[in-house]
Design a protein around this motif. Structure first.
Motif, PDB file in Angstrom:
ATOM      1  N   LEU A  84      58.717  48.871  33.387  1.00  0.00           N
ATOM      2  CA  LEU A  84      59.838  47.987  33.028  1.00  0.00           C
ATOM      3  C   LEU A  84      60.900  48.122  34.110  1.00  0.00           C
ATOM      4  O   LEU A  84      61.067  49.203  34.691  1.00  0.00           O
ATOM      5  N   PHE A  85      61.644  47.050  34.351  1.00  0.00           N
ATOM      6  CA  PHE A  85      62.684  47.050  35.377  1.00  0.00           C
ATOM      7  C   PHE A  85      64.062  47.042  34.712  1.00  0.00           C
ATOM      8  O   PHE A  85      64.411  46.072  34.036  1.00  0.00           O
ATOM      9  N   ARG A  86      64.805  48.121  34.841  1.00  0.00           N
ATOM     10  CA  ARG A  86      66.187  48.252  34.367  1.00  0.00           C
ATOM     11  C   ARG A  86      66.416  47.709  32.935  1.00  0.00           C
ATOM     12  O   ARG A  86      67.338  46.909  32.709  1.00  0.00           O
ATOM     13  N   PRO A  87      65.578  48.122  31.977  1.00  0.00           N
ATOM     14  CA  PRO A  87      65.685  47.500  30.644  1.00  0.00           C
ATOM     15  C   PRO A  87      67.027  47.741  29.947  1.00  0.00           C
ATOM     16  O   PRO A  87      67.489  46.875  29.193  1.00  0.00           O
ATOM     17  N   GLU A  88      67.673  48.893  30.219  1.00  0.00           N
ATOM     18  CA  GLU A  88      68.969  49.154  29.553  1.00  0.00           C
ATOM     19  C   GLU A  88      69.967  48.047  29.887  1.00  0.00           C
ATOM     20  O   GLU A  88      70.792  47.676  29.061  1.00  0.00           O
ATOM     21  N   GLU A  89      69.882  47.557  31.131  1.00  0.00           N
ATOM     22  CA  GLU A  89      70.840  46.522  31.558  1.00  0.00           C
ATOM     23  C   GLU A  89      70.738  45.285  30.664  1.00  0.00           C
ATOM     24  O   GLU A  89      71.729  44.638  30.356  1.00  0.00           O
ATOM     25  N   ASN A  90      69.513  44.947  30.282  1.00  0.00           N
ATOM     26  CA  ASN A  90      69.342  43.750  29.442  1.00  0.00           C
ATOM     27  C   ASN A  90      69.971  43.939  28.065  1.00  0.00           C
ATOM     28  O   ASN A  90      70.608  43.024  27.535  1.00  0.00           O
ATOM     29  N   LYS A 261      72.578  41.469  40.625  1.00  0.00           N
ATOM     30  CA  LYS A 261      73.171  42.775  40.876  1.00  0.00           C
ATOM     31  C   LYS A 261      72.227  43.652  41.709  1.00  0.00           C
ATOM     32  O   LYS A 261      72.651  44.346  42.638  1.00  0.00           O
ATOM     33  N   SER A 262      70.931  43.577  41.415  1.00  0.00           N
ATOM     34  CA  SER A 262      69.951  44.394  42.146  1.00  0.00           C
ATOM     35  C   SER A 262      69.842  43.944  43.600  1.00  0.00           C
ATOM     36  O   SER A 262      69.762  44.764  44.514  1.00  0.00           O
ATOM     37  N   ILE A 263      69.852  42.618  43.811  1.00  0.00           N
ATOM     38  CA  ILE A 263      69.738  42.099  45.185  1.00  0.00           C
ATOM     39  C   ILE A 263      70.981  42.478  46.004  1.00  0.00           C
ATOM     40  O   ILE A 263      70.878  42.867  47.173  1.00  0.00           O
ATOM     41  N   ILE A 264      72.147  42.381  45.374  1.00  0.00           N
ATOM     42  CA  ILE A 264      73.374  42.783  46.085  1.00  0.00           C
ATOM     43  C   ILE A 264      73.234  44.236  46.534  1.00  0.00           C
ATOM     44  O   ILE A 264      73.498  44.580  47.694  1.00  0.00           O
ATOM     45  N   LEU A 266      70.490  46.000  46.982  1.00  0.00           N
ATOM     46  CA  LEU A 266      69.417  46.190  47.975  1.00  0.00           C
ATOM     47  C   LEU A 266      69.850  45.702  49.365  1.00  0.00           C
ATOM     48  O   LEU A 266      69.576  46.347  50.378  1.00  0.00           O
ATOM     49  N   LEU A 267      70.546  44.556  49.400  1.00  0.00           N
ATOM     50  CA  LEU A 267      70.970  44.023  50.709  1.00  0.00           C
ATOM     51  C   LEU A 267      72.055  44.905  51.324  1.00  0.00           C
ATOM     52  O   LEU A 267      72.050  45.180  52.526  1.00  0.00           O
ATOM     53  N   ARG A 268      72.970  45.380  50.476  1.00  0.00           N
ATOM     54  CA  ARG A 268      74.027  46.266  51.001  1.00  0.00           C
ATOM     55  C   ARG A 268      73.420  47.569  51.510  1.00  0.00           C
ATOM     56  O   ARG A 268      73.838  48.093  52.542  1.00  0.00           O
ATOM     57  N   ALA A 269      72.415  48.080  50.788  1.00  0.00           N
ATOM     58  CA  ALA A 269      71.770  49.330  51.215  1.00  0.00           C
ATOM     59  C   ALA A 269      71.090  49.144  52.573  1.00  0.00           C
ATOM     60  O   ALA A 269      70.903  50.087  53.334  1.00  0.00           O
ATOM     61  N   LYS A 270      70.740  47.899  52.886  1.00  0.00           N
ATOM     62  CA  LYS A 270      70.083  47.576  54.169  1.00  0.00           C
ATOM     63  C   LYS A 270      71.136  47.336  55.262  1.00  0.00           C
ATOM     64  O   LYS A 270      70.812  47.020  56.397  1.00  0.00           O
ATOM     65  N   GLY A 271      72.423  47.445  54.870  1.00  0.00           N
ATOM     66  CA  GLY A 271      73.487  47.293  55.859  1.00  0.00           C
ATOM     67  C   GLY A 271      74.042  45.886  55.976  1.00  0.00           C
ATOM     68  O   GLY A 271      74.836  45.588  56.866  1.00  0.00           O
ATOM     69  N   MET A 272      73.606  44.987  55.090  1.00  0.00           N
ATOM     70  CA  MET A 272      74.107  43.604  55.182  1.00  0.00           C
ATOM     71  C   MET A 272      75.424  43.474  54.433  1.00  0.00           C
ATOM     72  O   MET A 272      75.674  44.187  53.463  1.00  0.00           O
ATOM     73  N   ILE A 339      59.374  46.981  44.333  1.00  0.00           N
ATOM     74  CA  ILE A 339      59.895  47.989  43.396  1.00  0.00           C
ATOM     75  C   ILE A 339      59.371  47.709  41.988  1.00  0.00           C
ATOM     76  O   ILE A 339      58.902  48.605  41.285  1.00  0.00           O
ATOM     77  N   GLN A 340      59.418  46.437  41.605  1.00  0.00           N
ATOM     78  CA  GLN A 340      59.027  46.101  40.226  1.00  0.00           C
ATOM     79  C   GLN A 340      57.557  46.392  39.951  1.00  0.00           C
ATOM     80  O   GLN A 340      57.189  46.807  38.864  1.00  0.00           O
ATOM     81  N   TRP A 341      56.716  46.166  40.952  1.00  0.00           N
ATOM     82  CA  TRP A 341      55.281  46.409  40.775  1.00  0.00           C
ATOM     83  C   TRP A 341      54.878  47.832  41.187  1.00  0.00           C
ATOM     84  O   TRP A 341      53.707  48.134  41.301  1.00  0.00           O
ATOM     85  N   GLY A 342      55.887  48.668  41.436  1.00  0.00           N
ATOM     86  CA  GLY A 342      55.619  50.081  41.706  1.00  0.00           C
ATOM     87  C   GLY A 342      54.968  50.349  43.059  1.00  0.00           C
ATOM     88  O   GLY A 342      54.379  51.404  43.255  1.00  0.00           O
ATOM     89  N   ARG A 343      55.091  49.396  44.009  1.00  0.00           N
ATOM     90  CA  ARG A 343      54.500  49.618  45.341  1.00  0.00           C
ATOM     91  C   ARG A 343      55.424  50.424  46.230  1.00  0.00           C
ATOM     92  O   ARG A 343      54.973  51.155  47.094  1.00  0.00           O
ATOM     93  N   ILE A 344      56.741  50.238  46.028  1.00  0.00           N
ATOM     94  CA  ILE A 344      57.692  51.012  46.827  1.00  0.00           C
ATOM     95  C   ILE A 344      58.720  51.643  45.885  1.00  0.00           C
ATOM     96  O   ILE A 344      59.032  51.068  44.843  1.00  0.00           O
ATOM     97  N   PRO A 345      59.216  52.825  46.241  1.00  0.00           N
ATOM     98  CA  PRO A 345      60.179  53.461  45.331  1.00  0.00           C
ATOM     99  C   PRO A 345      61.509  52.710  45.358  1.00  0.00           C
ATOM    100  O   PRO A 345      61.951  52.257  46.412  1.00  0.00           O
ATOM    101  N   GLY A 346      62.107  52.557  44.206  1.00  0.00           N
ATOM    102  CA  GLY A 346      63.413  51.900  44.137  1.00  0.00           C
ATOM    103  C   GLY A 346      64.485  52.936  43.908  1.00  0.00           C
ATOM    104  O   GLY A 346      64.188  54.121  43.779  1.00  0.00           O
ATOM    105  N   PRO A 347      65.728  52.505  43.831  1.00  0.00           N
ATOM    106  CA  PRO A 347      66.797  53.439  43.494  1.00  0.00           C
ATOM    107  C   PRO A 347      66.503  54.128  42.155  1.00  0.00           C
ATOM    108  O   PRO A 347      65.844  53.549  41.283  1.00  0.00           O
ATOM    109  N   GLU A 348      67.006  55.337  42.030  1.00  0.00           N
ATOM    110  CA  GLU A 348      66.831  56.166  40.831  1.00  0.00           C
ATOM    111  C   GLU A 348      67.068  55.353  39.541  1.00  0.00           C
ATOM    112  O   GLU A 348      68.088  54.687  39.404  1.00  0.00           O
ATOM    113  N   GLY A 349      66.113  55.403  38.650  1.00  0.00           N
ATOM    114  CA  GLY A 349      66.303  54.821  37.314  1.00  0.00           C
ATOM    115  C   GLY A 349      66.011  53.333  37.197  1.00  0.00           C
ATOM    116  O   GLY A 349      66.120  52.768  36.113  1.00  0.00           O
ATOM    117  N   TRP A 350      65.619  52.669  38.276  1.00  0.00           N
ATOM    118  CA  TRP A 350      65.389  51.226  38.174  1.00  0.00           C
ATOM    119  C   TRP A 350      64.077  50.897  37.450  1.00  0.00           C
ATOM    120  O   TRP A 350      63.967  49.864  36.813  1.00  0.00           O
TER     121      TRP A 350
END
Ligand code: PLP
Ligand code: COI
Length: 357
Positions: A84-90, A261-264, A266-272, A339-350
């Protein structure tokens, strides 16, 4: 609260691998129901076989649209985990929506835990095909039998599961969007930030007309000046203007998307640089004229990342990135789905693992 489970005695056939699932048309063997009565609170949480519910024709939700909903997904990873992806947020957002239309809060932790039980039970329904997932639709309805206009004393919370493919038939191919000038979806002080059925009812006529003109969705302008861009029917919007990623600020009239919120992040973490601000449609048109409108894309649970290849505003047609997906939308899509399909690690708790299949 206790959660009881009644398993179906008549499991339904699952869609054969390769079936075109569409979006939200097929439902799994089970659903969850919980009831609320004033003075008693939420009670009788149960997982039961999927099927019709019986309710009074005078039920509040049917007359005055006292209804809120959520949308999230369960994903099957290549190594056989259901995620599941960030279910608490929903469920936190469900409570914000509930507050706006006088529906009692749900218990976020209980909703997440009971959802995991439901998904675990129907885990074999989580599709395997690339890009498909199990769409999850929790919703709450006012269910008091009374015609007076007043918040209800009784509610139902229900969760449905639906194996689904892409929301837009275009998939990752850029969509065409129509900028709506006649109708508005939400006004300042209204319910735009809430995920409640009435907002979607308000959007249907414009969407119907846009479809007839060959556009997938409408882009809503603010309800006061009809000047600033808001969001699209089922997604938030991002624009890349002269190297800056801009997304409309959360002004109370658009949904605070969890994908947004997640895209913001992820893009900021990439330096954008990602700016949340007011964005006038005129500024977008000027940027298009100056060759500085580099990308536009939408974000949402159902829509994932949906690049926009054409925007039509009045007589003006803006073709974006030659009608192709741009590098930032592609990066957002690859990273988010990775991240959602578990191919790459996402931020803690996502990502939360429900079970293995
Ligand atoms: N805006 C609207 C109107 C939506 O219906 C959705 C979909 O839920 C979104 C934005 C995107 O929100 P999220 O990313 O939480 O799915
Ligand atoms: C979602 O993306 O979860 C939504 O709720 C969009 C929907 C209205 C189909």
């Amino acid at each position: 609260m206790n959660l009881t489970i009644e398993k179906t005695k008549n499991p339904m056939p699952k869609p054969a691998p390769g079936t075109a699932l569409g979006f939200g048309r097929i439902f799994t063997d089970h659903m969850m129901i919980m009831e609320y009565d004033k003075g008693q609170g939420w009670h009788d949480a149960r997982i039961v076989p999927y099927g019709p519910i019986s309710m009074s024709p005078a039920s509040t939700c049917l007359h005055y649209a006292q209804e809120t909903f959520e949308g999230l997904k369960a994903y099957r990873s290549a190594d056989g985990r259901i995620l599941l992806f960030r279910p608490e947020e929903n469920f936190k957002r469900l409570n914000l929506s509930n507050e706006r239309i006088c529906i009692p809060h749900v218990d976020v932790d209980f909703c997440v835990e009971s959802l995991k039980e439901l998904v675990k039970l129907d885990k074999d329904w989580v599709p395997e095909e690339d890009g498909s997932s199990l769409y999850i639709r929790p919703f709450v309805i006012g269910n008091e039998s009374r015609l007076g206009v007043k918040d209800a004393d009784n509610y139902l919370y229900i969760v449905l599961l639906s194996p689904s493919g892409a929301y837009y038939p275009e998939g990752l191919k850029p969509v065409k969007i129509y900028v709506e000038e006649q109708y508005v979806r939400a006004v300042r002080g209204g319910m735009g930030f809430a995920k409640t059925g009435g907002n979607y009812a308000a959007s249907m006529l414009a969407q119907h007309t846009a479809h007839e003109k060959g556009y997938s969705q409408v882009l809503w302008l603010d309800g006061v000046e009809r000047k600033y861009v808001g969001e699209v029917g089922a997604m938030n919007m991002f624009f890349v203007i002269d190297g800056e990623v801009v997304t409309p600020e959360l002004d109370g009239s658009i949904l605070a998307g969890i994908t947004r919120k997640s895209i913001i992040e992820l893009l900021r973490a990439k330096g954008m640089t990602v700016t949340e601000r007011k964005l006038a449609i005129q500024e977008i048109a000027d940027a298009a004229d100056a060759g500085k409108l580099q990308e536009a894309f939408g974000s949402g649970t159902a829509a994932v990342i949906s690049p926009v290849g054409e925007l039509k505003w009045g007589d003006k047609v803006m073709t974006i990135n030659n009608g192709e997906i741009g590098p930032i939308a592609q990066y957002a899509y690859d990273t988010l789905t990775g991240i959602q399909w578990g191919r790459i690690p996402g931020p803690e708790g996502w990502v939360e693992e429900v079970c293995r299949v």
